[in-house]
Motif scaffolding. Structure first.
Motif, mmCIF file in Angstrom:
data_model
loop_
_atom_site.group_PDB
_atom_site.id
_atom_site.type_symbol
_atom_site.label_atom_id
_atom_site.label_comp_id
_atom_site.label_asym_id
_atom_site.label_seq_id
_atom_site.Cartn_x
_atom_site.Cartn_y
_atom_site.Cartn_z
ATOM 1 N N GLY B 370 0.805 -1.217 0.000
ATOM 2 C CA GLY B 370 0.000 0.000 0.000
ATOM 3 C C GLY B 370 0.840 1.269 0.000
ATOM 4 O O GLY B 370 0.380 2.340 0.370
ATOM 5 N N LYS B 371 2.099 1.150 -0.388
ATOM 6 C CA LYS B 371 3.003 2.307 -0.326
ATOM 7 C C LYS B 371 3.347 2.865 -1.705
ATOM 8 O O LYS B 371 4.226 3.713 -1.836
ATOM 9 C CB LYS B 371 4.293 1.917 0.403
ATOM 10 C CG LYS B 371 4.065 1.690 1.892
ATOM 11 C CD LYS B 371 5.357 1.308 2.570
ATOM 12 C CE LYS B 371 5.105 1.062 4.061
ATOM 13 N NZ LYS B 371 6.165 0.286 4.672
ATOM 14 N N ALA B 372 2.692 2.342 -2.749
ATOM 15 C CA ALA B 372 3.019 2.801 -4.099
ATOM 16 C C ALA B 372 2.007 3.842 -4.568
ATOM 17 O O ALA B 372 0.917 3.955 -4.018
ATOM 18 C CB ALA B 372 3.020 1.615 -5.056
ATOM 19 N N SER B 373 2.408 4.609 -5.590
ATOM 20 C CA SER B 373 1.472 5.544 -6.228
ATOM 21 C C SER B 373 1.196 5.046 -7.637
ATOM 22 O O SER B 373 1.842 4.102 -8.096
ATOM 23 C CB SER B 373 2.112 6.938 -6.288
ATOM 24 O OG SER B 373 3.236 6.881 -7.162
ATOM 25 N N MET B 374 0.267 5.685 -8.330
ATOM 26 C CA MET B 374 0.014 5.263 -9.710
ATOM 27 C C MET B 374 1.227 5.561 -10.590
ATOM 28 O O MET B 374 1.422 4.915 -11.606
ATOM 29 C CB MET B 374 -1.250 5.928 -10.279
ATOM 30 C CG MET B 374 -2.566 5.251 -9.879
ATOM 31 S SD MET B 374 -2.583 3.419 -9.904
ATOM 32 C CE MET B 374 -2.902 3.061 -11.622
ATOM 33 N N ASP B 375 2.053 6.522 -10.191
ATOM 34 C CA ASP B 375 3.302 6.771 -10.924
ATOM 35 C C ASP B 375 4.198 5.534 -10.866
ATOM 36 O O ASP B 375 4.867 5.182 -11.843
ATOM 37 C CB ASP B 375 4.056 7.960 -10.315
ATOM 38 C CG ASP B 375 3.495 9.281 -10.823
ATOM 39 O OD1 ASP B 375 2.685 9.238 -11.783
ATOM 40 O OD2 ASP B 375 3.852 10.322 -10.251
ATOM 41 N N ASP B 376 4.210 4.891 -9.696
ATOM 42 C CA ASP B 376 4.995 3.655 -9.564
ATOM 43 C C ASP B 376 4.463 2.583 -10.509
ATOM 44 O O ASP B 376 5.222 1.815 -11.106
ATOM 45 C CB ASP B 376 4.933 3.128 -8.127
ATOM 46 C CG ASP B 376 5.761 3.976 -7.174
ATOM 47 O OD1 ASP B 376 6.866 4.373 -7.570
ATOM 48 O OD2 ASP B 376 5.283 4.229 -6.065
ATOM 49 N N VAL B 377 3.139 2.515 -10.618
ATOM 50 C CA VAL B 377 2.536 1.512 -11.510
ATOM 51 C C VAL B 377 2.934 1.811 -12.960
ATOM 52 O O VAL B 377 3.233 0.898 -13.733
ATOM 53 C CB VAL B 377 0.995 1.482 -11.333
ATOM 54 C CG1 VAL B 377 0.358 0.513 -12.318
ATOM 55 C CG2 VAL B 377 0.631 1.102 -9.897
ATOM 56 N N ASN B 378 2.978 3.101 -13.302
ATOM 57 C CA ASN B 378 3.424 3.462 -14.655
ATOM 58 C C ASN B 378 4.892 3.076 -14.858
ATOM 59 O O ASN B 378 5.277 2.614 -15.934
ATOM 60 C CB ASN B 378 3.239 4.964 -14.898
ATOM 61 C CG ASN B 378 1.766 5.335 -14.943
ATOM 62 O OD1 ASN B 378 0.918 4.493 -15.255
ATOM 63 N ND2 ASN B 378 1.453 6.587 -14.615
ATOM 64 N N THR B 379 5.692 3.274 -13.826
ATOM 65 C CA THR B 379 7.109 2.885 -13.904
ATOM 66 C C THR B 379 7.221 1.374 -14.108
ATOM 67 O O THR B 379 8.029 0.891 -14.902
ATOM 68 C CB THR B 379 7.859 3.286 -12.615
ATOM 69 O OG1 THR B 379 7.657 4.673 -12.393
ATOM 70 C CG2 THR B 379 9.344 2.989 -12.725
ATOM 71 N N LEU B 380 6.373 0.643 -13.379
ATOM 72 C CA LEU B 380 6.346 -0.813 -13.500
ATOM 73 C C LEU B 380 6.096 -1.230 -14.951
ATOM 74 O O LEU B 380 6.787 -2.078 -15.514
ATOM 75 C CB LEU B 380 5.231 -1.331 -12.584
ATOM 76 C CG LEU B 380 4.965 -2.820 -12.473
ATOM 77 C CD1 LEU B 380 6.169 -3.510 -11.883
ATOM 78 C CD2 LEU B 380 3.745 -3.057 -11.572
ATOM 79 N N TYR B 381 5.120 -0.572 -15.551
ATOM 80 C CA TYR B 381 4.763 -0.874 -16.934
ATOM 81 C C TYR B 381 5.944 -0.579 -17.864
ATOM 82 O O TYR B 381 6.235 -1.328 -18.787
ATOM 83 C CB TYR B 381 3.561 0.001 -17.329
ATOM 84 C CG TYR B 381 2.760 -0.536 -18.492
ATOM 85 C CD1 TYR B 381 1.755 -1.468 -18.284
ATOM 86 C CD2 TYR B 381 3.002 -0.094 -19.792
ATOM 87 C CE1 TYR B 381 1.005 -1.962 -19.342
ATOM 88 C CE2 TYR B 381 2.268 -0.582 -20.857
ATOM 89 C CZ TYR B 381 1.268 -1.511 -20.631
ATOM 90 O OH TYR B 381 0.545 -2.010 -21.673
ATOM 91 N N ASP B 382 6.639 0.512 -17.542
ATOM 92 C CA ASP B 382 7.779 0.931 -18.341
ATOM 93 C C ASP B 382 8.957 -0.037 -18.193
ATOM 94 O O ASP B 382 9.611 -0.397 -19.174
ATOM 95 C CB ASP B 382 8.179 2.342 -17.880
ATOM 96 C CG ASP B 382 9.228 2.929 -18.787
ATOM 97 O OD1 ASP B 382 8.978 2.970 -20.002
ATOM 98 O OD2 ASP B 382 10.297 3.331 -18.274
ATOM 99 N N VAL B 383 9.228 -0.469 -16.964
ATOM 100 C CA VAL B 383 10.313 -1.437 -16.732
ATOM 101 C C VAL B 383 10.036 -2.707 -17.533
ATOM 102 O O VAL B 383 10.923 -3.266 -18.190
ATOM 103 C CB VAL B 383 10.447 -1.783 -15.218
ATOM 104 C CG1 VAL B 383 11.448 -2.919 -15.011
ATOM 105 C CG2 VAL B 383 10.887 -0.550 -14.431
ATOM 106 N N ALA B 384 8.766 -3.145 -17.510
ATOM 107 C CA ALA B 384 8.393 -4.344 -18.267
ATOM 108 C C ALA B 384 8.729 -4.169 -19.742
ATOM 109 O O ALA B 384 9.263 -5.074 -20.394
ATOM 110 C CB ALA B 384 6.903 -4.645 -18.068
ATOM 111 N N GLY B 385 8.453 -2.966 -20.254
ATOM 112 C CA GLY B 385 8.738 -2.690 -21.663
ATOM 113 C C GLY B 385 10.218 -2.750 -21.983
ATOM 114 O O GLY B 385 10.610 -3.058 -23.108
ATOM 115 N N ASN B 386 11.040 -2.475 -20.978
ATOM 116 C CA ASN B 386 12.490 -2.491 -21.207
ATOM 117 C C ASN B 386 13.100 -3.884 -21.122
ATOM 118 O O ASN B 386 14.281 -4.065 -21.407
ATOM 119 C CB ASN B 386 13.173 -1.542 -20.225
ATOM 120 C CG ASN B 386 13.005 -0.106 -20.662
ATOM 121 O OD1 ASN B 386 13.311 0.243 -21.801
ATOM 122 N ND2 ASN B 386 12.470 0.729 -19.789
#
Lengths: 165, 419
Positions: B370-386
């Motif tokens: 419960g410590k993440a923000s939606m920005d973190d979720v976007n980062t997650l999506y981006d890391v996956a893309g890399n």
């Protein structure tokens, strides 16, 4: 020394692979060594390197890479609970918490009496029979499926009551 | 009404009492096909029959088996056949049941494949956790040697064959065929750069066929009854039956063998009895942790279980390790579980996978706490893309599928968890 203690087994293992490919025998020889050692010692590594014509580094690399070879002293028994997604959907996380409470230790820890090390592991291909865990010790690796905390307690009590060899 | 068709799970003859026993297997025609193949057929005839049957690799990739056999580099010997019993995909538990319940049909398939490949040695590589099972498989192989079904000059011909079981020791990556071969050679189970492919430079650098256990268990039936009989079940491009492993929130989890082309709805509800506690199904991971999850819509449920149709809806049939998740499951949690798996199992050879799965796991843990923000979720999506397209084997590629599909389909589940 494996060749002195288990000459027949060592020869049988070596016969499975080509003469000049003895390195293939490293993994089966490590299993053989685990019959008498709760973890892989430096002596075992030197021994297997000599038998297979490998370097000690090569054998050590194998020990470090694969999860079933422990390179540090743990309990006499390893209880390895699968908490992966399919098992977790069938209550494995709750089961694991109960198991920790009963053993009085956390994951990757050993009970105070030194008998049991608890680990959580990845999928063991028994997802339809969760919660489940495997028991690893000098005798081999054994599945325990469709478990609940009562069956777990019964097994742990049995292991704890075993006389020390 | 859809129903199961038993070709592998309980052999072709429902009257068989205990097919795991050699006498019973032989009594019902077992190893007659191996004998027929060795004494009357050429290698090319065997390969052509398997090609014509349309058998595709059951380990996940769905690659045509006969075609794979035909790729062996000519005039390069010795050759090897290796059975891939490393079964480690979360949600897969079929190969273990084949070895437990019908070991000789698998062994006969491995032996026919070895003849077709002109291999005199075959290995059955089993994951280390199958230790107990391998003790039994060693006995089964010894029985075949005693009966003269394995050994030198089989049936009076000049063909000789030995089969050995080999135990891994806990590494998902060894299911990847080149990592498996490295492991069998006593090395770290890390994938090789391809090409060269195993058909040219495989085990001990010699031409090698690696086939999944279930794939091999199909072979005796194809050689006994012929390609046309085999194709009577399944669809044009996905022939035969497939063992579907159903786990998670199923009322009756287990292995079900059905013709390819059976719809998900028929399999899950008519045959397997539906969802536990009669809850609503929310999403399905059809190929363990490795393929994108799919929502339980009517369109999805009416999709045929074939290699093609599953691709058409954006996922994979893979090894058919079907994990069911009911309405109570938060898909961010499910993706976090899958990510923890890949982080643990990344072999560390390729940086994008090693680092990518590590960072995805770190972010997932924050989401779970419960410590993440939606920005973190976007980062997650981006890391996956890399990670995508940047690794030697498919593990890295697999790791991003549950992450991206869960964000694409169930963003609300993430929003529920973020700070």
């Amino acid at each position: 020394m494996l060749t002195e203690k288990y000459p027949d087994e060592v020869n049988k293992i070596l016969a499975k692979y080509p003469e000049d490919r003895k390195r293939s025998a490293i993994m089966p020889l490590l299993y053989l060594a685990l019959r008498d050692n709760d973890h892989i010692t430096n002596d075992v590594i030197r021994d297997i390197a000599a038998i297979t014509g490998s370097s000690e580094t090569q054998v050590e690399g194998v020990v470090g890479f694969y999860t079933l070879y422990h390179d540090e002293k743990g309990g006499k028994h390893y209880i390895q609970i699968c908490t992966d997604l399919p098992c977790a959907l069938r209550g494995a996380d709750q089961f694991a918490e109960q198991a920790k409470d009963y053993l009085g230790c956390g994951f990757e820890e050993t009970t105070a009496d030194g008998k049991i090390t608890l680990e959580h592991v990845m999928c063991l291909a028994a997802c339809d029979k969760a919660p489940m865990f495997q028991l690893q010790n000098g005798k081999g690796i054994f599945y325990h499926e469709n478990q609940d905390i009562e069956s777990f307690k019964a097994l742990v009590d049995e292991l704890r009551s075993e006389a020390d060899a | 009404m859809a129903e199961q068709v038993f070709r592998i799970l309980r052999h072709r003859n429902p009257g068989m009492e205990n097919i795991a026993e050699l006498d019973e297997y032989i009594k019902h025609g077992g190893f007659e096909t191996f004998k027929k193949v060795v004494t009357t057929m050429t290698q090319k005839e065997v390969i052509d029959t398997v090609k014509a049957a349309g058998l595709r690799g059951r380990g996940g990739a769905g690659f045509p088996t006969g075609l794979k056999w035909g790729f062996l580099t000519p005039n390069k010997y010795p050759r090897y056949v290796v059975a891939n019993t490393d079964e480690s995909e979360p949600g897969t538990f079929k190969d273990r049941e084949i070895l437990t319940g019908n070991p000789f049909q698998f062994l006969e398939g491995l032996m026919i494949a070895s003849f077709a490949a002109e291999a005199n040695v075959a290995y059955n590589y089993c994951r280390g956790e199958f230790w107990e099972l391998v003790q039994i498989m060693d006995e089964k192989v010894a029985q075949l040697e005693e009966r003269g079904l394995l050994g030198d000059n089989l049936f009076g011909t000049d063909y000789s064959l030995r089969v050995y079981n080999h135990l891994g020791a806990g590494a998902y990556i060894c299911g990847e065929e080149s990592a498996l071969l490295n492991s069998l050679e006593g090395k770290l189970g890390q994938p090789r750069i391809k090409p060269p492919f195993p058909a040219d430079t495989g085990l001990y650098d010699m031409p090698t066929i690696v086939n999944n256990t279930e794939t091999l268990a199909n072979v005796p039936l194809i050689m006994e009854h012929g390609a046309d009989w085999y194709k009577e079940e399944g669809t044009e491009k996905s022939a035969g039956t497939k063992i579907m492993c159903i786990s998670g929130h199923a009322k009756n989890p287990g292995n079900y063998e059905v013709p390819l082309g059976t719809t998900l709805r028929e399999l899950l509800y008519d045959i397997a009895g539906g969802i536990a506690d009669d809850k609503d199904l929310k999403a399905i991971l059809p190929s363990g942790a490795s393929a994108p999850m799919i929502p339980a819509t009517d369109k999805v449920l009416d999709t045929e279980l074939t290699y093609e149709a599953m691709r058409d809806i954006g996922t994979e049939l893979g090894s058919a390790s079907i994990i069911l998740m009911d309405e109570t499951v938060n898909m961010a949690w499910a993706a976090a579980k899958a990510t923890a798996f890949f982080k643990h199992e990344s072999c560390g050879k390729c940086t994008p996978c090693r680092e990518g799965t590590f960072w995805m796991n770190s972010i997932m843990k924050r989401v779970e706490a419960g410590k993440a923000s939606m920005d973190d979720v976007n980062t997650l999506y981006d890391v996956a893309g890399n990670i995508q397209g940047k690794c030697l084997c498919a593990l890295g590629e697999f790791s991003i599928n549950p992450v991206r599909s869960s964000i694409d389909l169930f963003k609300a589940d993430y929003q529920e968890r973020v700070a």
